[in-house]
Design a protein around this motif. Structure first.
Motif, PDB file in Angstrom:
ATOM      1  N   ASP A   1     -85.412   5.238  -0.618  1.00 34.16           N
ATOM      2  CA  ASP A   1     -86.137   5.616  -1.825  1.00 34.16           C
ATOM      3  C   ASP A   1     -87.149   6.705  -1.476  1.00 34.16           C
ATOM      4  O   ASP A   1     -88.330   6.442  -1.287  1.00 34.16           O
ATOM      5  CB  ASP A   1     -86.824   4.396  -2.424  1.00 34.16           C
ATOM      6  N   VAL A   2     -86.639   7.917  -1.351  1.00 35.68           N
ATOM      7  CA  VAL A   2     -87.481   9.053  -0.985  1.00 35.68           C
ATOM      8  C   VAL A   2     -87.123  10.224  -1.886  1.00 35.68           C
ATOM      9  O   VAL A   2     -85.968  10.417  -2.234  1.00 35.68           O
ATOM     10  CB  VAL A   2     -87.303   9.414   0.516  1.00 35.68           C
ATOM     11  N   LYS A   3     -88.128  10.973  -2.289  1.00 34.65           N
ATOM     12  CA  LYS A   3     -87.902  12.166  -3.103  1.00 34.65           C
ATOM     13  C   LYS A   3     -87.974  13.366  -2.171  1.00 34.65           C
ATOM     14  O   LYS A   3     -88.926  13.507  -1.415  1.00 34.65           O
ATOM     15  CB  LYS A   3     -88.962  12.264  -4.200  1.00 34.65           C
ATOM     16  N   LEU A   4     -86.945  14.212  -2.216  1.00 36.72           N
ATOM     17  CA  LEU A   4     -86.888  15.399  -1.365  1.00 36.72           C
ATOM     18  C   LEU A   4     -86.833  16.636  -2.241  1.00 36.72           C
ATOM     19  O   LEU A   4     -86.039  16.689  -3.185  1.00 36.72           O
ATOM     20  CB  LEU A   4     -85.650  15.334  -0.464  1.00 36.72           C
ATOM     21  N   GLU A   5     -87.658  17.618  -1.935  1.00 38.67           N
ATOM     22  CA  GLU A   5     -87.692  18.851  -2.720  1.00 38.67           C
ATOM     23  C   GLU A   5     -87.788  20.078  -1.825  1.00 38.67           C
ATOM     24  O   GLU A   5     -88.454  20.036  -0.794  1.00 38.67           O
ATOM     25  CB  GLU A   5     -88.896  18.869  -3.676  1.00 38.67           C
ATOM     26  N   VAL A   6     -87.158  21.140  -2.275  1.00 36.84           N
ATOM     27  CA  VAL A   6     -87.325  22.454  -1.672  1.00 36.84           C
ATOM     28  C   VAL A   6     -88.090  23.292  -2.690  1.00 36.84           C
ATOM     29  O   VAL A   6     -87.700  23.363  -3.860  1.00 36.84           O
ATOM     30  CB  VAL A   6     -85.956  23.121  -1.371  1.00 36.84           C
ATOM     31  N   VAL A   7     -89.184  23.887  -2.247  1.00 41.25           N
ATOM     32  CA  VAL A   7     -90.004  24.718  -3.126  1.00 41.25           C
ATOM     33  C   VAL A   7     -90.203  26.058  -2.432  1.00 41.25           C
ATOM     34  O   VAL A   7     -90.582  26.111  -1.267  1.00 41.25           O
ATOM     35  CB  VAL A   7     -91.373  24.056  -3.411  1.00 41.25           C
ATOM     36  N   GLU A   8     -89.935  27.126  -3.167  1.00 37.55           N
ATOM     37  CA  GLU A   8     -90.094  28.461  -2.579  1.00 37.55           C
ATOM     38  C   GLU A   8     -91.552  28.862  -2.555  1.00 37.55           C
ATOM     39  O   GLU A   8     -92.268  28.700  -3.542  1.00 37.55           O
ATOM     40  CB  GLU A   8     -89.295  29.494  -3.367  1.00 37.55           C
ATOM     41  N   GLY A   9     -91.983  29.370  -1.401  1.00 37.33           N
ATOM     42  CA  GLY A   9     -93.344  29.882  -1.281  1.00 37.33           C
ATOM     43  C   GLY A   9     -93.946  29.590   0.075  1.00 37.33           C
ATOM     44  O   GLY A   9     -93.327  28.980   0.940  1.00 37.33           O
ATOM     45  N   ASP A  10     -95.171  30.024   0.232  1.00 43.17           N
ATOM     46  CA  ASP A  10     -95.932  29.801   1.458  1.00 43.17           C
ATOM     47  C   ASP A  10     -96.237  28.310   1.564  1.00 43.17           C
ATOM     48  O   ASP A  10     -96.730  27.700   0.617  1.00 43.17           O
ATOM     49  CB  ASP A  10     -97.230  30.616   1.384  1.00 43.17           C
ATOM     50  N   ALA A  11     -95.958  27.723   2.717  1.00 39.23           N
ATOM     51  CA  ALA A  11     -96.113  26.277   2.908  1.00 39.23           C
ATOM     52  C   ALA A  11     -97.520  25.794   2.566  1.00 39.23           C
ATOM     53  O   ALA A  11     -97.684  24.709   2.008  1.00 39.23           O
ATOM     54  CB  ALA A  11     -95.760  25.897   4.345  1.00 39.23           C
ATOM     55  N   ARG A  12     -98.518  26.571   2.870  1.00 43.78           N
ATOM     56  CA  ARG A  12     -99.896  26.152   2.584  1.00 43.78           C
ATOM     57  C   ARG A  12    -100.091  25.873   1.106  1.00 43.78           C
ATOM     58  O   ARG A  12    -100.644  24.841   0.724  1.00 43.78           O
ATOM     59  CB  ARG A  12    -100.882  27.223   3.055  1.00 43.78           C
ATOM     60  N   TYR A  13     -99.635  26.805   0.282  1.00 42.09           N
ATOM     61  CA  TYR A  13     -99.833  26.668  -1.166  1.00 42.09           C
ATOM     62  C   TYR A  13     -98.866  25.652  -1.759  1.00 42.09           C
ATOM     63  O   TYR A  13     -99.232  24.873  -2.636  1.00 42.09           O
ATOM     64  CB  TYR A  13     -99.678  28.029  -1.848  1.00 42.09           C
ATOM     65  N   VAL A  14     -97.643  25.653  -1.272  1.00 43.44           N
ATOM     66  CA  VAL A  14     -96.622  24.723  -1.760  1.00 43.44           C
ATOM     67  C   VAL A  14     -97.082  23.281  -1.553  1.00 43.44           C
ATOM     68  O   VAL A  14     -96.973  22.443  -2.450  1.00 43.44           O
ATOM     69  CB  VAL A  14     -95.266  24.980  -1.056  1.00 43.44           C
TER      70      VAL A  14
END
Length: 179
Positions: free
Chosen positions: A111-124
């Motif tokens: 039960d884990v939510k996994l996401e890919v988000v585009e952008g700089d890791a700090r802000y993401v």
């Protein structure tokens, strides 16, 4: 009433941990550490299952930002390279997320939510903290020295100062004492 129903189901008592994840050994160590320390017990009498929801976020770099790092020579050929770079970054992100999913399942956490988000890791990561109302943000420490931190920027340092929750930096030990 929805809140009372959620509370009765134990949902509101579960906190949320957001884990910043890339393909480094430091991220895998942080994931392993979190799973063994927060998800191994299976919960308590009042909260069935683990006490936390786990959200794993992979920050996929923006291809144009990578080309800009290459300078004028790279930027001149950017029109041709951009679609190829974007495709490669999507493939890498899918692999990274799949590795995280497989690792969680292998450790009995499905039960884990996994996401890919585009952008700089700090802000993401700071945005993910707000989006998921996280109680804890976990990042692995890459162990960069002062010069690399200045040049590359420290994700953990930025998050420690800007995330609206507790930030845990999991550092992989160089060696373990067996005394």
């Amino acid at each position: 009433m929805a809140t009372a129903a959620a509370e009765a189901a134990g949902e509101s008592k579960r906190g949320t941990i957001v884990l910043g994840f890339d393909d480094s050994e430091h991220s895998f160590y942080a994931l392993e550490w979190i799973l063994s320390h927060f998800f191994a017990s299976g919960g308590s009498a009042s909260i069935p299952g683990p006490a936390y929801n786990l959200v794993i976020i992979h920050a996929k770099p923006n291809p144009t930002s990578l080309i800009a790092i290459g300078g004028p020579v790279m930027s001149a050929g950017a029109g041709n390279a951009l679609p190829i770079l974007e495709s490669d970054l999507k493939i890498i992100a899918a692999r990274v997320i799949e590795k995280a999913r497989e690792f969680c399942i292998a450790n009995s956490v499905s039960d884990v939510k996994l996401e890919v988000v585009e952008g700089d890791a700090r802000y993401v990561l700071c945005e993910a903290v707000d989006k998921f109302n996280a109680d804890v943000l976990v990042v692995g420490s890459h162990g960069y020295g002062a010069i690399k931190r200045v040049v590359l920027g420290s994700v953990s340092d930025y998050c420690a100062h800007h995330a609206h929750c507790t930030v845990m930096i999991v550092k992989k030990p160089k060696h373990k004492n067996k005394h």
